[in-house]
Design an enzyme around this catalytic site. Structure first.
Site, PDB file in Angstrom:
ATOM      1  N   TYR A  32       0.823  -1.228   0.000  1.00 52.00           N
ATOM      2  CA  TYR A  32       0.000   0.000   0.000  1.00 52.00           C
ATOM      3  C   TYR A  32       0.858   1.280   0.000  1.00 52.00           C
ATOM      4  O   TYR A  32       0.874   2.023  -0.987  1.00 52.00           O
ATOM      5  CB  TYR A  32      -0.949  -0.055   1.196  1.00 52.00           C
TER       6      TYR A  32
ATOM      7  N   ASP B 190       9.757  -7.077  -4.045  1.00 48.40           N
ATOM      8  CA  ASP B 190       8.567  -7.480  -3.275  1.00 48.40           C
ATOM      9  C   ASP B 190       8.323  -8.964  -3.493  1.00 48.40           C
ATOM     10  O   ASP B 190       8.464  -9.459  -4.615  1.00 48.40           O
ATOM     11  CB  ASP B 190       7.364  -6.670  -3.782  1.00 48.40           C
TER      12      ASP B 190
ATOM     13  N   ALA C  26       7.079  -5.107   5.157  1.00 49.14           N
ATOM     14  CA  ALA C  26       6.875  -5.532   6.551  1.00 49.14           C
ATOM     15  C   ALA C  26       5.469  -6.071   6.705  1.00 49.14           C
ATOM     16  O   ALA C  26       4.573  -5.705   5.943  1.00 49.14           O
ATOM     17  CB  ALA C  26       7.058  -4.350   7.507  1.00 49.14           C
TER      18      ALA C  26
ATOM     19  N   TYR D 157       4.336  -5.889  16.912  1.00 46.44           N
ATOM     20  CA  TYR D 157       4.525  -5.115  15.683  1.00 46.44           C
ATOM     21  C   TYR D 157       5.335  -3.848  15.973  1.00 46.44           C
ATOM     22  O   TYR D 157       6.330  -3.560  15.309  1.00 46.44           O
ATOM     23  CB  TYR D 157       3.157  -4.758  15.076  1.00 46.44           C
TER      24      TYR D 157
ATOM     25  N   PHE E  32     -15.456   0.126  17.318  1.00 51.07           N
ATOM     26  CA  PHE E  32     -14.829  -0.577  18.436  1.00 51.07           C
ATOM     27  C   PHE E  32     -14.734   0.318  19.671  1.00 51.07           C
ATOM     28  O   PHE E  32     -13.672   0.838  19.989  1.00 51.07           O
ATOM     29  CB  PHE E  32     -13.440  -1.082  18.030  1.00 51.07           C
TER      30      PHE E  32
HETATM   31  N1  UFG Z   1     -11.935   0.817  13.975  1.00 47.10           N
HETATM   32  C1  UFG Z   1     -13.294   0.576  14.206  1.00 47.10           C
HETATM   33  N2  UFG Z   1     -13.908  -0.367  13.438  1.00 47.10           N
HETATM   34  C2  UFG Z   1     -13.256  -1.082  12.473  1.00 47.10           C
HETATM   35  C3  UFG Z   1     -11.888  -0.817  12.250  1.00 47.10           C
HETATM   36  C4  UFG Z   1     -11.249   0.142  13.025  1.00 47.10           C
HETATM   37  O1  UFG Z   1     -13.910   1.182  15.068  1.00 47.10           O
HETATM   38  O2  UFG Z   1     -13.898  -1.937  11.854  1.00 47.10           O
HETATM   39  C5  UFG Z   1     -11.280   1.850  14.780  1.00 47.10           C
HETATM   40  C6  UFG Z   1     -10.084   1.310  15.555  1.00 47.10           C
HETATM   41  O3  UFG Z   1     -10.511   0.779  16.789  1.00 47.10           O
HETATM   42  C7  UFG Z   1      -9.239   2.575  15.676  1.00 47.10           C
HETATM   43  C8  UFG Z   1      -9.535   3.373  14.397  1.00 47.10           C
HETATM   44  O4  UFG Z   1     -10.752   2.807  13.901  1.00 47.10           O
HETATM   45  O5  UFG Z   1      -9.652   3.325  16.761  1.00 47.10           O
HETATM   46  C9  UFG Z   1      -8.455   3.208  13.336  1.00 47.10           C
HETATM   47  O6  UFG Z   1      -8.191   1.814  13.198  1.00 47.10           O
HETATM   48  P1  UFG Z   1      -7.276   1.234  12.031  1.00 47.10           P
HETATM   49  O7  UFG Z   1      -7.253  -0.243  12.231  1.00 47.10           O
HETATM   50  O8  UFG Z   1      -7.690   1.792  10.726  1.00 47.10           O
HETATM   51  O9  UFG Z   1      -5.860   1.850  12.352  1.00 47.10           O
HETATM   52  P2  UFG Z   1      -5.002   1.748  13.674  1.00 47.10           P
HETATM   53  O10 UFG Z   1      -4.990   3.120  14.272  1.00 47.10           O
HETATM   54  O11 UFG Z   1      -5.378   0.660  14.565  1.00 47.10           O
HETATM   55  O12 UFG Z   1      -3.627   1.263  13.059  1.00 47.10           O
HETATM   56  C10 UFG Z   1      -2.728   2.120  12.447  1.00 47.10           C
HETATM   57  C11 UFG Z   1      -1.858   1.347  11.493  1.00 47.10           C
HETATM   58  C12 UFG Z   1      -0.997   0.362  12.209  1.00 47.10           C
HETATM   59  C13 UFG Z   1      -0.255   1.035  13.292  1.00 47.10           C
HETATM   60  C14 UFG Z   1      -1.225   1.744  14.186  1.00 47.10           C
HETATM   61  C15 UFG Z   1      -0.544   2.500  15.270  1.00 47.10           C
HETATM   62  O13 UFG Z   1      -2.651   0.684  10.562  1.00 47.10           O
HETATM   63  O14 UFG Z   1      -0.085  -0.223  11.310  1.00 47.10           O
HETATM   64  O15 UFG Z   1      -1.955   2.681  13.418  1.00 47.10           O
HETATM   65  O16 UFG Z   1      -1.460   2.692  16.315  1.00 47.10           O
HETATM   66  F1  UFG Z   1       0.408   0.129  14.038  1.00 47.10           F
END
Ligand code: UFG
Length: 330
Positions: A11, A31, A74, A140, A207
């Protein structure tokens, strides 16, 4: 300058590879296509191989006369890193050490590395500066922190020049509509919400809505992939032998899960049903960058500010490619 992008079919890596190519760099992608897409890499520029194949890496670096590496390859599923840490330490840490060895053998002394705000864990002060303690809360984040440490040691001992760019939430798609986000499985908020608008999912699950934020849902700093790409190029130009840059890449503005969903409703014109469920383990309330050091050091400014333009660019890609890269015979 000739640049090898590991993970350049993934991505963030593919967007960087395209921006590099458009900016006149001679780009090669390395890749193994375990998660990447052949069609995401610039045409005729893909070297299919694994980071553990040191010989192939050395050959890719030498035969293409590579001057610098951008290292995106990664695994990045936080939850999976908890249940299968060996997979993450093996690929992210051992794989990167293999790459750094190959670079030494081939005499390539510059690297821009995809690090993450996950290295901060649960920050004490938000917006987060680079001075914040790095204390990851999952494997991670640790794999990325170990590499930051290794690069600093290699800089000191072997003269490596590096930039560790700590991304916040990478999002959006190429402005020309050519490439976009396509993970399998998809776990990221924006593509999942847009899947609901496309009718591929019934609803979006939120969530948790009992976080310490104004609307109770988690706040994140969404940064457009082309802005990330731009920062990589600027960082590459600043790298000095034996020295390292550590920079946060975010916009400095956060959006809550509710705000992201609302922006998606406005952009797509779809109702997008949402339902609140339990918290996902390990989610901090708020992760927002203080990216003033990157702005100052690189002369960089994100062009996509605010969640709506980011969602618009993601929506253009998802609408045109509802099955992701499958729509492109890959
Ligand atoms: N979320 C929902 N519903 C979903 C998916 C996500 O409510 O179906 C919420 C998550 O709980 C979070 C927010 O949306 O609060 C963003 O979630 P993402 O999974 O899109 O992204 P993250 O913040 O968890 O993850 C990103 C990167 C990771 C990195 C992380 C650091 O994708 O690689 O930030 O915190 F590790």
């Amino acid at each position: 300058m000739k640049v090898l992008c590991t993970g350049g079919a993934g991505y963030v890596g593919s967007h960087a590879a395209w921006v590099l190519a458009r900016s006149g760099y001679d780009v090669w992608v390395f890749d193994n296509l375990s998660y990447g897409h052949r069609a995401a890499a610039p045409e005729g520029r893909l070297i299919e191989g694994d980071l553990m194949d040191g010989e192939l890496l050395v050959d890719a670096l030498k035969s293409n006369d590579i001057d610098a590496v951008m290292h995106f390859a990664a695994f990045a599923y936080v939850g999976e890193s908890v249940t299968d840490p060996a997979k993450y330490y093996q690929n992210n840490v051992v794989g990167t050490l293999s790459l750094l060895d190959a670079m030494r053998t081939a005499g390539v002394g510059k690297i821009v590395f995809s690090s993450t705000c996950a290295t901060y864990g649960l920050p004490e002060i938000v917006p987060i500066t680079e001075k914040e303690k790095q204390a990851p809360i999952n494997p991670y984040g640790y794999t990325k922190l170990v590499i930051e440490r290794a690069m600093a040691d290699y800089a000191h001992a072997y003269g490596l020049g590096f930039a560790a760019l700590r991304y916040f939430n990478a999002s959006g798609a190429a402005s020309d509509g050519s490439i976009g986000e396509d993970h399998d499985p998809e776990t990221h908020l924006i593509p999942l919400v847009l899947d609901v608008a496309l009718g591929k999912r019934k609803e979006i699950l939120i969530f948790g809505d009992d976080y310490d934020t104004p609307d109770g849902t988690c706040i994140r700093d969404y940064i457009h992939v082309e802005d990330l790409a731009d920062a990589h190029i600027k960082a590459l130009e600043k790298i000095e032998p034996g020295q390292g840059l550590h920079l946060n890449l975010g916009t400095g503005a956060g959006a809550s899960v509710q705000e992201v969903i609302q922006a998606c409703r406005e952009v797509t014109g779809h109702e997008i049903p949402a339902r609140v469920v339990d918290r996902r383990p390990g989610d901090p309330d708020m992760l927002v960058a203080d990216a003033s050091l990157a702005r100052k050091t690189l002369g960089w400014e994100p062009k996509f500010v605010g969640i709506k333009p980011i969602v618009e660019s993601a929506w253009a890609w998802h609408q045109a490619h509802p099955q992701g890269f499958d729509d492109r015979d890959n």
